[in-house]
Design a protein around this motif. Structure first.
Motif, PDB file in Angstrom:
ATOM      1  N   PRO A 164       0.808  -1.225   0.000  1.00  0.00           N
ATOM      2  CA  PRO A 164       0.000   0.000   0.000  1.00  0.00           C
ATOM      3  C   PRO A 164       0.843   1.278   0.000  1.00  0.00           C
ATOM      4  O   PRO A 164       0.483   2.270  -0.653  1.00  0.00           O
ATOM      5  N   ILE A 165       1.969   1.241   0.716  1.00  0.00           N
ATOM      6  CA  ILE A 165       2.845   2.421   0.726  1.00  0.00           C
ATOM      7  C   ILE A 165       3.445   2.640  -0.653  1.00  0.00           C
ATOM      8  O   ILE A 165       3.539   3.777  -1.151  1.00  0.00           O
ATOM      9  N   MET A 166       3.841   1.555  -1.302  1.00  0.00           N
ATOM     10  CA  MET A 166       4.407   1.665  -2.652  1.00  0.00           C
ATOM     11  C   MET A 166       3.364   2.201  -3.631  1.00  0.00           C
ATOM     12  O   MET A 166       3.682   3.029  -4.497  1.00  0.00           O
ATOM     13  N   ALA A 167       2.130   1.733  -3.486  1.00  0.00           N
ATOM     14  CA  ALA A 167       1.062   2.229  -4.361  1.00  0.00           C
ATOM     15  C   ALA A 167       0.834   3.719  -4.145  1.00  0.00           C
ATOM     16  O   ALA A 167       0.632   4.481  -5.108  1.00  0.00           O
ATOM     17  N   GLU A 168       0.896   4.174  -2.896  1.00  0.00           N
ATOM     18  CA  GLU A 168       0.706   5.597  -2.604  1.00  0.00           C
ATOM     19  C   GLU A 168       1.842   6.431  -3.188  1.00  0.00           C
ATOM     20  O   GLU A 168       1.628   7.510  -3.748  1.00  0.00           O
ATOM     21  N   GLN A 169       3.086   5.937  -3.081  1.00  0.00           N
ATOM     22  CA  GLN A 169       4.222   6.669  -3.654  1.00  0.00           C
ATOM     23  C   GLN A 169       4.126   6.728  -5.174  1.00  0.00           C
ATOM     24  O   GLN A 169       4.457   7.746  -5.786  1.00  0.00           O
ATOM     25  N   ALA A 170       3.669   5.623  -5.791  1.00  0.00           N
ATOM     26  CA  ALA A 170       3.489   5.633  -7.246  1.00  0.00           C
ATOM     27  C   ALA A 170       2.396   6.619  -7.638  1.00  0.00           C
ATOM     28  O   ALA A 170       2.535   7.345  -8.647  1.00  0.00           O
ATOM     29  N   SER A 171       1.320   6.679  -6.847  1.00  0.00           N
ATOM     30  CA  SER A 171       0.248   7.639  -7.128  1.00  0.00           C
ATOM     31  C   SER A 171       0.758   9.063  -6.979  1.00  0.00           C
ATOM     32  O   SER A 171       0.374   9.964  -7.746  1.00  0.00           O
ATOM     33  N   ARG A 172       1.636   9.281  -5.998  1.00  0.00           N
ATOM     34  CA  ARG A 172       2.199  10.624  -5.805  1.00  0.00           C
ATOM     35  C   ARG A 172       3.010  11.043  -7.017  1.00  0.00           C
ATOM     36  O   ARG A 172       2.907  12.184  -7.491  1.00  0.00           O
ATOM     37  N   MET A 173       3.821  10.140  -7.556  1.00  0.00           N
ATOM     38  CA  MET A 173       4.590  10.466  -8.761  1.00  0.00           C
ATOM     39  C   MET A 173       3.679  10.710  -9.949  1.00  0.00           C
ATOM     40  O   MET A 173       3.938  11.596 -10.773  1.00  0.00           O
ATOM     41  N   THR A 174       2.620   9.936 -10.041  1.00  0.00           N
ATOM     42  CA  THR A 174       1.670  10.132 -11.140  1.00  0.00           C
ATOM     43  C   THR A 174       1.028  11.514 -11.057  1.00  0.00           C
ATOM     44  O   THR A 174       0.894  12.221 -12.070  1.00  0.00           O
ATOM     45  N   ARG A 175       0.608  11.903  -9.837  1.00  0.00           N
ATOM     46  CA  ARG A 175       0.010  13.237  -9.670  1.00  0.00           C
ATOM     47  C   ARG A 175       1.005  14.328 -10.035  1.00  0.00           C
ATOM     48  O   ARG A 175       0.647  15.331 -10.668  1.00  0.00           O
ATOM     49  N   LEU A 176       2.246  14.143  -9.627  1.00  0.00           N
ATOM     50  CA  LEU A 176       3.262  15.148  -9.926  1.00  0.00           C
ATOM     51  C   LEU A 176       3.498  15.264 -11.427  1.00  0.00           C
ATOM     52  O   LEU A 176       3.565  16.374 -11.977  1.00  0.00           O
ATOM     53  N   ILE A 177       3.613  14.127 -12.114  1.00  0.00           N
ATOM     54  CA  ILE A 177       3.834  14.157 -13.565  1.00  0.00           C
ATOM     55  C   ILE A 177       2.637  14.767 -14.274  1.00  0.00           C
ATOM     56  O   ILE A 177       2.794  15.569 -15.208  1.00  0.00           O
ATOM     57  N   ASP A 178       1.427  14.408 -13.837  1.00  0.00           N
ATOM     58  CA  ASP A 178       0.220  15.000 -14.442  1.00  0.00           C
ATOM     59  C   ASP A 178       0.201  16.507 -14.260  1.00  0.00           C
ATOM     60  O   ASP A 178      -0.159  17.263 -15.176  1.00  0.00           O
ATOM     61  N   ALA A 179       0.589  16.960 -13.059  1.00  0.00           N
ATOM     62  CA  ALA A 179       0.603  18.410 -12.796  1.00  0.00           C
ATOM     63  C   ALA A 179       1.646  19.100 -13.654  1.00  0.00           C
ATOM     64  O   ALA A 179       1.407  20.195 -14.196  1.00  0.00           O
ATOM     65  N   LEU A 180       2.825  18.490 -13.806  1.00  0.00           N
ATOM     66  CA  LEU A 180       3.867  19.091 -14.637  1.00  0.00           C
ATOM     67  C   LEU A 180       3.440  19.166 -16.098  1.00  0.00           C
ATOM     68  O   LEU A 180       3.684  20.167 -16.781  1.00  0.00           O
ATOM     69  N   LEU A 181       2.812  18.109 -16.593  1.00  0.00           N
ATOM     70  CA  LEU A 181       2.327  18.121 -17.978  1.00  0.00           C
ATOM     71  C   LEU A 181       1.239  19.174 -18.167  1.00  0.00           C
ATOM     72  O   LEU A 181       1.204  19.873 -19.186  1.00  0.00           O
ATOM     73  N   SER A 182       0.349  19.279 -17.184  1.00  0.00           N
ATOM     74  CA  SER A 182      -0.716  20.288 -17.262  1.00  0.00           C
ATOM     75  C   SER A 182      -0.122  21.687 -17.280  1.00  0.00           C
ATOM     76  O   SER A 182      -0.537  22.550 -18.067  1.00  0.00           O
ATOM     77  N   LEU A 183       0.873  21.929 -16.430  1.00  0.00           N
ATOM     78  CA  LEU A 183       1.521  23.245 -16.379  1.00  0.00           C
ATOM     79  C   LEU A 183       2.243  23.538 -17.686  1.00  0.00           C
ATOM     80  O   LEU A 183       2.220  24.672 -18.188  1.00  0.00           O
ATOM     81  N   SER A 184       2.871  22.526 -18.258  1.00  0.00           N
ATOM     82  CA  SER A 184       3.572  22.719 -19.526  1.00  0.00           C
ATOM     83  C   SER A 184       2.602  23.077 -20.640  1.00  0.00           C
ATOM     84  O   SER A 184       2.866  23.975 -21.454  1.00  0.00           O
ATOM     85  N   ARG A 185       1.458  22.398 -20.704  1.00  0.00           N
ATOM     86  CA  ARG A 185       0.460  22.728 -21.736  1.00  0.00           C
ATOM     87  C   ARG A 185      -0.060  24.154 -21.562  1.00  0.00           C
ATOM     88  O   ARG A 185      -0.260  24.872 -22.547  1.00  0.00           O
ATOM     89  N   LEU A 186      -0.284  24.546 -20.326  1.00  0.00           N
ATOM     90  CA  LEU A 186      -0.778  25.905 -20.085  1.00  0.00           C
ATOM     91  C   LEU A 186       0.234  26.949 -20.529  1.00  0.00           C
ATOM     92  O   LEU A 186      -0.132  27.988 -21.098  1.00  0.00           O
ATOM     93  N   GLU A 187       1.500  26.703 -20.264  1.00  0.00           N
ATOM     94  CA  GLU A 187       2.529  27.668 -20.657  1.00  0.00           C
ATOM     95  C   GLU A 187       2.638  27.779 -22.166  1.00  0.00           C
ATOM     96  O   GLU A 187       2.879  28.858 -22.708  1.00  0.00           O
ATOM     97  N   MET A 188       2.478  26.677 -22.873  1.00  0.00           N
ATOM     98  CA  MET A 188       2.548  26.715 -24.340  1.00  0.00           C
ATOM     99  C   MET A 188       1.384  27.510 -24.940  1.00  0.00           C
ATOM    100  O   MET A 188       1.535  28.141 -25.976  1.00  0.00           O
ATOM    101  N   ASN A 189       0.225  27.481 -24.271  1.00  0.00           N
ATOM    102  CA  ASN A 189      -0.966  28.161 -24.794  1.00  0.00           C
ATOM    103  C   ASN A 189      -1.264  29.475 -24.071  1.00  0.00           C
ATOM    104  O   ASN A 189      -2.348  30.022 -24.219  1.00  0.00           O
ATOM    105  N   ALA A 190      -0.300  29.963 -23.282  1.00  0.00           N
ATOM    106  CA  ALA A 190      -0.560  31.153 -22.469  1.00  0.00           C
ATOM    107  C   ALA A 190      -0.901  32.368 -23.325  1.00  0.00           C
ATOM    108  O   ALA A 190      -1.671  33.244 -22.905  1.00  0.00           O
ATOM    109  N   HIS A 191      -0.346  32.459 -24.532  1.00  0.00           N
ATOM    110  CA  HIS A 191      -0.566  33.619 -25.391  1.00  0.00           C
ATOM    111  C   HIS A 191      -1.855  33.526 -26.203  1.00  0.00           C
ATOM    112  O   HIS A 191      -2.209  34.472 -26.911  1.00  0.00           O
TER     113      HIS A 191
END
Length: 459
Positions: free
Chosen positions: A255-282
């Motif tokens: 369960p701890i490993m699953a939570e850490q994997a979920s944490r990395m997934t959330r972080l990667i999703d957030a980084l990808l979302s932020l990257s898309r927003l920056e590309m379309n900011a203009h």
């Protein structure tokens, strides 16, 4: 602080000494010009005095005194044409006339801040970017009143002697912290020591700030990824070795490993979302969105989370249609991020309210704004943290944020979405009194904008 004061004092003394020397030189030049313009008159008077002394009609002492008095009177006469020419060389009006020269035209066309100086360091001309950089810049003033860096002043005073461009980097602390590179280039030709001096400036403060933000972002992202990866690696190695046949250890670690994997997934999703927003900011969004629809969707998706966290979620909608230009999914994400933050960091078993309000414009011809506030009754946020809350990976309490699954990117994503929507985010909080995050978006008239949007799509 003491070193800075001593440095400023030394620079001021150098400036005063330089100006005193220039004033003395101008005085000597003026006296020399007066004597030269009256040279033959003085010679005639001297011949007359010598003749009178030789004939015995005048004593030597009285003749010498008369000659000295005559020369003094010549020096005290009002400025003649020669004096006016000499004075005009140092007058600000001369700089104004020179500001219409071809070189000034070139300086005015430069995109970077540029200042044209006389050989003595007075400002002859400057372009618009230089004026925006130095509010006190004016023609006729000495450049030492703008930039007091000793290396720069040495480069200006020695420009004609050095005969080549010299670059100097200096930092300013007031009125704002900034770093500039100044290039001092003499414009003398053919050994002329009286040519003007071109000063080019390049402000790379913003570039350094962006580079620092990029470095910090990479360091923070690497750190956030390294922590769960190290945890996963440690558990995997344990399960592969000493706990290979240990059922209890597997039940504890998986369960701890699953939570850490979920944490990395959330972080990667957030980084990808932020990257898309920056590309379309203009690119501003073009769709028409009813904020009541956004509020309803957010309520439906967040109520299960509120129930799991034992939080009461209250959602208020607008009394009428609230049409804005926007991206529906991004606006839903804004509300989700704000409400989830309120649930994570608010009071346990507390209440989170979403309030909707229309703010009319004071100008009847302008459109109003729609304000959506997410209010919690949590412990609040100290004032010193408020300006930095929307920075990437900034957290008030790092350990508490990580324990609750926060990535440190939620408010940064909110800021970028609102920036693309030409909206604003206001944060108000006091320790012990909860926090209020208010999203403000510009109102759009539904009828006219729908027609315009329909016409654009047809075309």
């Amino acid at each position: 602080m003491t070193d800075q004061v001593e440095h400023d004092g030394r620079v001021l003394r150098q400036g005063r000494t330089w100006r005193a020397r220039q004033a003395a030189k101008r005085g000597v030049h003026a006296l020399t010009a007066k004597l030269w313009s009256s040279f033959w008159l003085i010679v005639i008077f001297a011949v007359i005095m010598a003749s009178l002394v030789a004939l015995g009609d005048l004593s030597v002492g009285l003749g010498l005194a008369s000659f000295v008095g005559f020369v003094a009177a010549v020096l005290l006469l009002p400025l003649q044409e020669t004096d006016q020419d000499e004075a005009a060389a140092f007058a600000p009006s001369k700089a104004v006339n020179r500001s219409r020269s071809p070189m000034s035209t070139v300086v005015g066309a430069l995109p970077d801040p540029a200042i044209l100086l006389s050989p003595t360091g007075q400002v002859v001309f400057f372009n618009a970017p230089a004026k925006s950089l130095f509010a006190s810049l004016r023609e006729g003033s000495h450049v030492s009143s703008l930039i007091r860096a000793p290396k720069f002043l040495d480069a200006v005073s020695g420009a004609s002697r050095i005969g080549r461009a010299v670059s100097v980097v200096y930092a300013e602390r007031v009125p704002v912290d900034r770093r500039l590179e100044v290039t001092v280039a003499p414009l003398a030709c053919g050994g002329d020591v009286d040519g003007d001096i071109l000063v080019l400036l390049r402000d790379f403060t913003e570039g350094e700030r962006i580079n620092k933000m990029r470095t910090d972002f990479i360091a923070n992202a690497s750190h956030e990824m390294r922590t769960p990866l190290a945890s996963l690696r440690g558990f995997i190695e344990t399960l592969q070795s000493t706990a290979k046949e240990d059922e209890a250890a597997r039940e504890q670690f998986l369960p701890i490993m699953a939570e850490q994997a979920s944490r990395m997934t959330r972080l990667i999703d957030a980084l990808l979302s932020l990257s898309r927003l920056e590309m379309n900011a203009h690119v501003p969004p073009s769709d028409l969105v009813d904020l009541n629809d956004v509020l309803g969707h957010a309520r439906d998706t967040l109520e299960p989370l509120a129930a799991d966290s034992h939080t009461t979620l209250e959602v208020e909608c607008f009394a009428r249609q609230a049409i804005v230009r926007g991206d529906r999914d991004e606006l839903v994400q804004v509300l989700q991020n704000l409400v989830q933050n309120a649930m994570k960091y608010g009071r346990p078993d507390g209440t989170v309210r979403i309030e909707a309000k229309h703010i009319p414009s004071l100008n009847k011809q302008a459109r109003g704004r729609f304000a959506i506030s997410v209010v919690d009754d949590g412990p609040g946020i100290p004032a010193e943290h408020l300006p930095r809350l929307t920075e990437r990976f900034y957290r008030v309490d790092v350990d508490s944020s990580r324990e609750k699954g926060g990535t440190g990117l939620g408010l940064a994503i909110v800021k970028h979405i609102l920036s693309r929507h030409r909206g604003d985010l206001a944060i108000a909080s006091n320790p012990g009194q909860g926090s209020t995050f208010t999203v403000m978006l510009n109102e759009t008239q539904p009828a006219g904008d729908k027609a315009a949007l329909s016409t654009t799509r047809k075309g």
